[in-house]
Design a protein around this motif. Structure first.
Motif, short mmCIF file in Angstrom:
data_model
loop_
_atom_site.label_atom_id
_atom_site.label_comp_id
_atom_site.label_asym_id
_atom_site.label_seq_id
_atom_site.Cartn_x
_atom_site.Cartn_y
_atom_site.Cartn_z
N GLN A 1 0.94 -1.08 0.00
CA GLN A 1 -0.01 0.08 0.00
C GLN A 1 1.07 1.32 0.00
O GLN A 1 0.44 2.26 -0.55
CB GLN A 1 -0.94 -0.19 1.25
CG GLN A 1 -1.89 -1.16 1.22
CD GLN A 1 -3.14 -0.95 0.19
OE1 GLN A 1 -3.35 0.04 -0.15
NE2 GLN A 1 -3.34 -1.97 -0.24
N LEU A 2 1.98 1.20 0.79
CA LEU A 2 2.60 2.46 0.98
C LEU A 2 3.40 2.78 -0.24
O LEU A 2 3.64 3.90 -0.68
CB LEU A 2 3.78 2.24 2.18
CG LEU A 2 3.22 2.41 3.58
CD1 LEU A 2 4.21 2.10 4.66
CD2 LEU A 2 2.36 3.75 3.75
N ARG B 1 2.46 1.84 -3.19
CA ARG B 1 1.52 2.67 -4.11
C ARG B 1 1.40 4.00 -3.81
O ARG B 1 1.29 4.71 -4.92
CB ARG B 1 0.13 1.80 -4.18
CG ARG B 1 -0.68 1.38 -5.26
CD ARG B 1 -1.62 0.19 -5.02
NE ARG B 1 -2.68 0.60 -4.01
CZ ARG B 1 -3.74 1.14 -4.25
NH1 ARG B 1 -4.18 1.48 -5.43
NH2 ARG B 1 -4.48 1.38 -3.22
N ILE B 2 1.02 4.24 -2.70
CA ILE B 2 0.80 5.87 -2.23
C ILE B 2 1.93 6.63 -2.73
O ILE B 2 2.07 7.49 -3.23
CB ILE B 2 0.51 5.89 -0.82
CG1 ILE B 2 -0.67 4.88 -0.42
CG2 ILE B 2 0.59 7.08 -0.27
CD1 ILE B 2 -0.79 5.03 1.24
N ASN C 1 1.80 7.15 -6.48
CA ASN C 1 0.67 7.89 -6.90
C ASN C 1 0.59 9.36 -6.45
O ASN C 1 -0.09 10.07 -7.10
CB ASN C 1 -0.53 7.05 -6.31
CG ASN C 1 -0.92 6.15 -7.25
OD1 ASN C 1 -0.38 5.70 -8.55
ND2 ASN C 1 -1.93 5.20 -6.90
N THR C 2 1.00 9.50 -5.16
CA THR C 2 0.98 10.80 -4.62
C THR C 2 1.91 11.83 -5.62
O THR C 2 1.39 13.02 -5.73
CB THR C 2 1.53 10.94 -3.30
OG1 THR C 2 1.28 9.57 -2.54
CG2 THR C 2 0.80 11.94 -2.45
N LYS D 1 0.13 11.37 -9.55
CA LYS D 1 -1.46 11.24 -9.69
C LYS D 1 -1.98 12.49 -10.23
O LYS D 1 -3.15 12.38 -11.21
CB LYS D 1 -2.35 11.06 -8.38
CG LYS D 1 -3.70 9.96 -8.59
CD LYS D 1 -3.99 9.62 -7.17
CE LYS D 1 -5.24 8.56 -7.67
NZ LYS D 1 -5.60 7.91 -6.74
N ARG D 2 -1.55 13.73 -9.93
CA ARG D 2 -1.85 14.85 -10.31
C ARG D 2 -1.23 15.56 -11.54
O ARG D 2 -1.54 16.58 -12.21
CB ARG D 2 -1.98 15.76 -9.30
CG ARG D 2 -3.29 15.90 -8.38
CD ARG D 2 -3.22 16.78 -7.31
NE ARG D 2 -2.27 16.48 -6.60
CZ ARG D 2 -1.87 16.95 -5.19
NH1 ARG D 2 -2.72 17.99 -4.98
NH2 ARG D 2 -0.84 16.74 -4.48
N GLN E 1 -5.24 9.03 3.13
CA GLN E 1 -5.09 9.66 1.84
C GLN E 1 -5.83 10.36 1.22
O GLN E 1 -6.94 9.67 0.68
CB GLN E 1 -4.19 8.73 1.01
CG GLN E 1 -3.21 7.73 1.65
CD GLN E 1 -1.89 8.50 2.00
OE1 GLN E 1 -1.47 9.56 1.25
NE2 GLN E 1 -1.27 8.52 3.40
N LEU F 1 -6.39 11.75 -1.67
CA LEU F 1 -6.25 11.45 -3.28
C LEU F 1 -6.89 10.07 -3.44
O LEU F 1 -7.40 9.81 -4.58
CB LEU F 1 -4.94 11.31 -3.61
CG LEU F 1 -4.31 12.83 -3.95
CD1 LEU F 1 -2.97 12.68 -4.74
CD2 LEU F 1 -5.02 13.95 -4.74
N TYR F 2 -7.09 9.33 -2.43
CA TYR F 2 -7.70 7.88 -2.66
C TYR F 2 -9.10 7.87 -1.88
O TYR F 2 -9.43 8.67 -1.22
CB TYR F 2 -7.00 6.91 -1.72
CG TYR F 2 -5.43 6.72 -2.36
CD1 TYR F 2 -5.14 5.53 -3.08
CD2 TYR F 2 -4.30 7.53 -2.25
CE1 TYR F 2 -4.06 5.16 -3.53
CE2 TYR F 2 -3.31 7.30 -2.86
CZ TYR F 2 -3.04 6.07 -3.31
OH TYR F 2 -1.83 6.04 -4.04
N ILE G 1 -5.69 0.83 3.21
CA ILE G 1 -4.41 1.77 3.78
C ILE G 1 -4.28 1.89 5.16
O ILE G 1 -3.48 1.51 5.94
CB ILE G 1 -4.14 3.15 3.36
CG1 ILE G 1 -4.09 2.95 1.72
CG2 ILE G 1 -3.07 3.63 3.61
CD1 ILE G 1 -4.57 4.37 0.80
N ALA H 1 -4.41 -1.63 6.93
CA ALA H 1 -2.89 -2.24 6.83
C ALA H 1 -2.02 -1.61 8.04
O ALA H 1 -1.16 -2.09 8.54
CB ALA H 1 -2.30 -1.99 5.68
#
Lengths: 288, 279
Positions: free
Chosen positions: A41-42, A44-45, A48-49, A52-53, B115, B117-118, B126, B129
Motif C-alpha cells: 500500500q505504501l 502505491r501511495i 501515486n501521490t 496522480k496529479r 490519503q 487522493l484515494y 491503507i 494495513a
C-alpha cells in the motif's frame, strides 16, 4: 519476563524492553511478512501521490535523467570538462555513471528523510520501522529500473557491447544500496536531534559526487584531487559496477570487495543504532 | 468477586525537556549512548537541566467493562499517558502490565494516515494495513465498516472531498474494525455530527459488555464524559490527582482544581454544565 498473578488471569509486561528495539534482528523478517500488505500500500501511495496529479505521470522518470545527460553533453561539447579517455562514448559514460550515482544518492536522500517524513504518522499509528525501510527499498528499485532500461537502449545506440558479465551488474549495486541506506538511517536520526550535522552530511554527499568518477574517469590526472578520488570508497563501488556493465572487466576487485564488506558491516550497525534510537527520537519529534 | 484488570500500570514516569535545544541535545546523547527504551534500574532516573516529569509516578488499572475517562487541563499529560499505553513512546520508569496478547488500538487523530487522493474504500485498506491487518482481515471487515460509516456510494469517492463528519465516521469505523481488547480514544470524537457521536457512544457502551474489553476515553468535554464514562481520572501536571466512579464528583474536582489553568469564567461555565446535566 516479569509476571504478576491477579485473580484468574496472569498479567505480563506488555512492552518488554528490547522487543520493539530489535525488530529486524529477532522476529524481524517474519513480522515483515505480516506487514507485506502495508508495504504494498505504501509503495502505491508513494508513486501515486507524486504522479496522480501530473499529466505526463511516470514519464518524468525518463525525462529527468535525459535532461541531466543533455547538460553534460553540452558541457562536454563546449570543452568545459575534459573527462579523460573513456572506453565508451562520453555521453554514454556520463549517462551510466550518473544513474549509478543516483542509485546511491537517492536511497540516501529517501532514507535520511524517514523520520522527518513519516515520524508523525508513526506517532499516530505505530507500525514497525522495518516496513518503511522495505518500502523505501522497493520504491527505490522500481524508480531506478525504469530509467535504467532506457539507459541500456541508449548505451546500445552508442555502440556499447555487453558481455555476459553484465548480468551481474544488478548484484554489484547491492553494496552501494547498503552504504546509502546506512548513511541515510544515521542522518535520519540526526535530522531531528542534530540539524547542523544533518545539513553537513547532505553537503558532504553532494561534494562526494565531484570526488567520484562520474563525469570524468578514474584515470584523470588532477593532482591532489586524484588522491582524494583514490581514497574515496565510492570510486570503487561506482567504477566496478560501470566497468562490469560496459566492458565486462573488474575495476580494482580487491578494493571493491573490501569496500563492499565495510558497507555490509556499516549497514548492520546503522540498522541497530536506528532501531535502538527511533523511539527516543520520535518523542523528541513531537516535543520539538 | 474481585475483577481482573486488563491493564495495570505502576510507577509510570516520563520526562520531557522544556527547552528545544536541550531536547535535541538529550536526544543526541540517547543516540550516542544507546540508551534503552525503558529504564531497568529500580530507581527512577534523575531530571536533567530543563527537564520535567510529563508523567509522574502514575498508578492505573483498567478493568474489563469499564469506560475510563481521563480529564485534565491542556499539558497535564493525558496524551503522553496514552502514547505510553500504546507503545508509541518508551517509558523512563515504571511498568505497564496487561493480559497476554492484549490488543490495544489507540486513536489519536482520526484522519492520521488517511490519503486524500484515494477513495474511502482504498483508505480502508491503507489505514487497516497500518493497524497491522492483512488484506483478508480487511476484506472480512469491509461490510461492517461500510455499514457503520453509513457512507453508501460516497465510499468510492476521494477521501479528500469528504466533510469532516464523513471522515470521522470512516476513520472511526476502521479503528473499530481492528477488534481491539482495549480501545483508546484521545480527543478523537471532537469532530463529527451529533447523530454520529451518539452512535459511537452507543457502540462503545455495547463494546464493553463483551468479556475482557475496556475503553479509555480522553476528553475534556463535560457532556461527553458525563454521558459515557463509568469512572473518571483527573490529571494535573503529570500526576493522577483524583479517581472516582462518581463522574459528577470527579468532574467537579477537576474544575475546582484547574481554575488557575482554565480561567474562572470557563470554570464556572463548565461547573454549571455539570450541575444542570440530567442523566
Amino acid at each position: 519476563m516479569q509476571k504478576v498473578t491477579s485473580a484468574s488471569h496472569e498479567l505480563v509486561e506488555l512492552f518488554p524492553r528490547g522487543r520493539s528495539d530489535n525488530f529486524l534482528a529477532r522476529s524481524g523478517w517474519r513480522r515483515l511478512g505480516e506487514y507485506r500488505f502495508l508495504i504494498r500500500q505504501l509503495v502505491r501511495i508513494n508513486f501515486n501521490t507524486e504522479f496522480k496529479r501530473s499529466f505526463i505521470g511516470l514519464s518524468w522518470l525518463l525525462i529527468l535523467p535525459l535532461l541531466s545527460v543533455a547538460i553534460w553533453i553540452l558541457l562536454n561539447g563546449a570543452g568545459i570538462v575534459d573527462p579523460g579517455a573513456t572506453a565508451v562514448p562520453y555521453p554514454a559514460y556520463v549517462l551510466l555513471s550518473t544513474s549509478i550515482w543516483g542509485f546511491f544518492a537517492d536511497i540516501y536522500k529517501n532514507s535520511s528523510n524517514l523520520v522527518t517524513n513519516y515520524g508523525r504518522m508513526l506517532i499516530m499509528t505505530p507500525f514497525p520501522y522495518g516496513v518503511l525501510l522495505a518500502e523505501q527499498v522497493v520504491v527505490h528499485l522500481i524508480r531506478f529500473s525504469i530509467p535504467f532500461g532506457l539507459n541500456l537502449i541508449v548505451l546500445l545506440f552508442f555502440g556499447v557491447e555487453f558481455t555476459w558479465w553484465a548480468l551481474l551488474f544488478p548484484l554489484s549495486l547491492i553494496p552501494l544500496l547498503l552504504l546509502g541506506l546506512a548513511i541515510g538511517l544515521i542522518v535520519a536520526l540526526l535530522r531531528i536531534v542534530a540539524v547542523d550535522l544533518s545539513k553537513l552530511a547532505d553537503e558532504g554527499i553532494r561534494l562526494l559526487m565531484f570526488l567520484t568518477p562520474i563525469v570524468y574517469t578514474p584515470k584523470i590526472e588532477l593532482g591532489w584531487l586524484s588522491e582524494l578520488v583514490k581514497i574515496n570508497p565510492l570510486t570503487y563501488l561506482v567504477s566496478f559496477s560501470r566497468d562490469l556493465l560496459t566492458e565486462g572487466t573488474f575495476y580494482a576487485p580487491v578494493t571493491y570487495l573490501a569496500v563492499s564488506g565495510f558497507s555490509l558491516v556499516f549497514f548492520a550497525l546503522a540498522v541497530r543504532i536506528y532501531a535502538k534510537s527511533q523511539p527516543r527520537i520520535l518523542e523528541r519529534l513531537i516535543a520539538a | 468477586m474481585e475483577k481482573t484488570p486488563l491493564i495495570s500500570v505502576r510507577g509510570l514516569s516520563k520526562k520531557f525537556s522544556r527547552d528545544i535545544k536541550y531536547n535535541m541535545y538529550y536526544g543526541l546523547l540517547d543516540v550516542v549512548s544507546g540508551r534503552k527504551a525503558a529504564n531497568s534500574s529500580p530507581e527512577r532516573p534523575a531530571l536533567r537541566k530543563h527537564e520535567f516529569w510529563a508523567l509522574d509516578n502514575i498508578d492505573l488499572d483498567l478493568y474489563s467493562g469499564e469506560i475510563l475517562s481521563v480529564v485534565g487541563a491542556n499539558g497535564s499529560g493525558k496524551t503522553t499517558l496514552m502514547r505510553l499505553l500504546s507503545n508509541v513512546y518508551p517509558r523512563d520508569h515504571g511498568t505497564i502490565m496487561g493480559r497476554e496478547g492484549l490488543r490495544i488500538t489507540a486513536v489519536f487523530a482520526l484522519n492520521a494516515g488517511m490519503q486524500s487522493l484515494y477513495t474511502g474504500r482504498e483508505n480502508i485498506y491503507i489505514k487497516g494495513a497500518m493497524y497491522g491487518m492483512n488484506k483478508e482481515e480487511i476484506d472480512r471487515q469491509l461490510e461492517f465498516i461500510d455499514d457503520f460509516s453509513e457512507l453508501g456510494k460516497r465510499l468510492d469517492t476521494p477521501f479528500g472531498n469528504y466533510s469532516s463528519g464523513m471522515k470521522a465516521r470512516l476513520s472511526y469505523a476502521i479503528a473499530l474494525a481492528t477488534e481491539p481488547d482495549v480501545f483508546i480514544i484521545d480527543e478523537a470524537l471532537a469532530v463529527g455530527d451529533s447523530a454520529f457521536k451518539a452512535k459511537c457512544f452507543d457502540n462503545l457502551r455495547e463494546f464493553v459488555t463483551h468479556p475482557a474489553k475496556g475503553v479509555i476515553f480522553v476528553s475534556n468535554h463535560i457532556n461527553k464524559v458525563m454521558k459515557i464514562a463509568t469512572r473518571t481520572l483527573v490529571m494535573r501536571e503529570g500526576q493522577l490527582i483524583y479517581n472516582s466512579t462518581d463522574i459528577k464528583e470527579a468532574l467537579e474536582f477537576y474544575l475546582n482544581n484547574s481554575s488557575d489553568l482554565l480561567g474562572s469564567q470557563k470554570q464556572q461555565r463548565k461547573l454549571k454544565k455539570i450541575r444542570d446535566y440530567e442523566f
